[in-house]
Design an enzyme around this catalytic site. Structure first.
Site, PDB file in Angstrom:
ATOM      1  N   ASP A  35       0.798  -1.234   0.000  1.00  0.00           N
ATOM      2  CA  ASP A  35       0.000   0.000   0.000  1.00  0.00           C
ATOM      3  C   ASP A  35       0.833   1.288   0.000  1.00  0.00           C
ATOM      4  O   ASP A  35       1.798   1.408   0.756  1.00  0.00           O
ATOM      5  CB  ASP A  35      -0.890   0.054   1.239  1.00  0.00           C
ATOM      6  CG  ASP A  35      -1.782  -1.151   1.399  1.00  0.00           C
ATOM      7  OD1 ASP A  35      -1.755  -2.031   0.522  1.00  0.00           O
ATOM      8  OD2 ASP A  35      -2.489  -1.212   2.414  1.00  0.00           O
ATOM      9  N   GLN A  50       4.128   0.742   2.305  1.00  0.00           N
ATOM     10  CA  GLN A  50       4.344  -0.500   3.032  1.00  0.00           C
ATOM     11  C   GLN A  50       5.516  -1.242   2.412  1.00  0.00           C
ATOM     12  O   GLN A  50       5.540  -1.495   1.199  1.00  0.00           O
ATOM     13  CB  GLN A  50       3.086  -1.358   2.984  1.00  0.00           C
ATOM     14  CG  GLN A  50       1.903  -0.799   3.761  1.00  0.00           C
ATOM     15  CD  GLN A  50       2.081  -0.978   5.253  1.00  0.00           C
ATOM     16  OE1 GLN A  50       1.793  -2.024   5.807  1.00  0.00           O
ATOM     17  NE2 GLN A  50       2.574   0.068   5.920  1.00  0.00           N
TER      18      GLN A  50
END
Length: 476
Positions: free
Chosen positions: A28, A44
């Site tokens: 993400d 992420q």
């Protein structure tokens, strides 16, 4: 010429202009914010291996949304857990007290995900005055969990009603809203349940923001959804064919919560393709510009990579606007950051054209049905077809697919997106292929389709047919 055996194939999948990590895993996008001419992208990241693992926040910056400079990892796991998704806000007025008026702090609100057997999730705060090195707040968590299993992904936004900052975060089958005046103390103000209209499931990575229309302002609520396994494919349509999809609602925000005033009869998808998830917008940017994770949880851990061992990529930045259609208000998208490349576009002839780049864009005017076919020496074929009723992206013969049964499944391999414009209406379509990622914005940006492709050799030929006028430009 004979086909090249797969054991000898050395195709480089790293895109030219789509963001990828220096190496190993990403998913993400997080904490996207615009400060002093630079776009900050946090994400992420598992820096140790090319698969999902204990999450960190990676960090990169760009001045043009195409070319990124990698910075040191911003947030590391600690005694409270791994660093899951969240958002940043440029605290211009120093409401938090972590900086000064002359040096406003950059605040990161993120999910701490416990690594013990409870997997409990809380919301925590970190701050930076150089916008690169972060200090975690000693009072974390700032929004503790009262016992919910899924409680994550806070997205901060300005609340014009309360004249303060609010956030929306995912909490199981619904999202929750909180408000603050100092970023340390948050009060819950409301909830919105997904599925009363649209898709039901577990909510993730929400975002909430206003957009102008001809008749005043409307608010958009975006929610990425984990669809229950028993619901996947039950209706045999594009709206429930995968385990993870992103939907949006159009309505109003009263300062406490979002209201779905438009109440569409069908789910409103942020992207009809297989590879756009967890998209969020940049904070502190007047325009609403979004980036998503250009992969799919059903096969991302197994997708082909290159010799650098990177795995994961982001979509190009997309600017959003609301358009009135015959079916009601809908989001329309345009690529942000490719204006200079597009300005050098050249006409493309109908028929067969030789490709000299694996990172290029097409600007197409469709006055009727047509097709764009990409082919290589291996006999692999990536097809984009325009019919009167659908935009179809077919990657079932586009390249490698034996790494995942989900990727190889026809429901994932063929995207059938219903047309929005009336039959006989001229349609503007923009297509970008960047080695292993295809992005299509059709029907004047109303139909976005994103799909990963893994050809075993570069596509060499582009075949254009039907009632299409096209221009070609390269991306570097």
């Amino acid at each position: 010429m004979d086909k090249i055996p797969k054991s000898r194939q050395t195709y480089d999948y790293r895109p030219a202009v789509h963001f990828t990590p220096p190496k190993n895993w990403i998913n993400d996008p997080n904490g996207m914010v615009y400060i002093d001419g630079r776009y900050h992208l946090f994400y992420q990241h598992y820096p140790t291996a090319p698969h999902w693992g204990p999450m960190h926040w990676g960090h990169a910056v760009s001045e043009d949304l195409l070319h990124w400079d990698h910075l040191p990892i911003a947030l590391y796991p600690d005694e409270l857990g791994c660093i899951f998704s969240g958002s940043c806000v440029y605290d211009r007025e120093n409401l938090s007290g972590f900086g000064t008026r002359d040096t406003p702090p950059l605040l990161a609100l993120f999910t701490h995900h416990s690594t013990d057997e409870s997997h409990m999730e809380h919301q925590s705060l970190a701050y930076s005055t150089d916008y690169e090195h972060f200090e975690k707040y000693y009072g974390n968590p700032v929004i503790p969990n009262s016992g919910q299993k899924d409680f994550r992904d806070p997205k901060i936004f300005w609340n014009p009603v309360r004249k303060c900052y609010s956030l929306v975060l995912a909490a199981g089958d619904h999202v929750e809203f909180y408000a603050t005046h100092d970023f340390k103390k948050w009060d819950k103000t409301g909830e919105f349940k997904a599925g009363d209209h649209g898709l039901k499931g577990i909510c993730e990575c929400p975002d909430c923001f206003p957009l102008p229309t001809e008749n005043g302002e409307k608010w958009i609520l975006i929610i990425s959804m984990i669809i229950a396994r028993e619901q996947i494919g039950v209706n045999n349509n594009v709206y429930d064919r995968m385990s993870h999809l992103t939907q949006y609602y159009i309505g109003s925000f009263d300062g406490d919560t979002f209201h779905d005033t438009e109440q569409s009869d069908i789910p409103l998808l942020l992207d009809f393709g297989t590879d756009n998830y967890a998209g969020v917008t940049f904070q502190n940017l007047e325009e609403k510009v979004m980036i998503g994770w250009a992969d799919n949880w059903d096969y991302a851990n197994f997708a082909p990579s290159d010799n650098d061992g990177f795995r994961g990529k982001m979509t190009l930045a997309r600017r959003m606007r609301l358009i009135q259609t015959g079916k009601g208000l809908r989001l329309a998208f345009s690529f942000e950051g490719i204006e200079e490349a597009r300005a050098h576009a050249c006409p493309l002839a109908t028929g067969e054209n030789r490709l000299r780049s694996q990172s290029f864009g097409l600007k197409i005017t469709a006055n009727g049905p047509g097709a764009i076919l990409l082919k290589n020496i291996q006999g692999e074929l990536l097809a984009i077809r325009i019919t009167d009723s659908e935009i179809i992206v077919d990657r079932t013969e586009a390249g490698q697919d034996d790494f995942s049964a989900a990727y190889a499944h026809p429901a994932y391999g063929r995207t059938h997106a219903p047309r929005v414009l009336k039959e006989g209406t001229s349609s503007e379509i923009e297509i970008i292929l960047d080695k292993c990622i295809l992005e299509v914005l059709a029907d004047n940006g109303l139909i976005p389709i994103t799909a990963s492709v893994y050809p075993t050799r570069p596509y060499e030929k582009l075949c254009l047919s039907g009632s299409l006028n096209a221009e070609y430009y390269t991306l570097t």
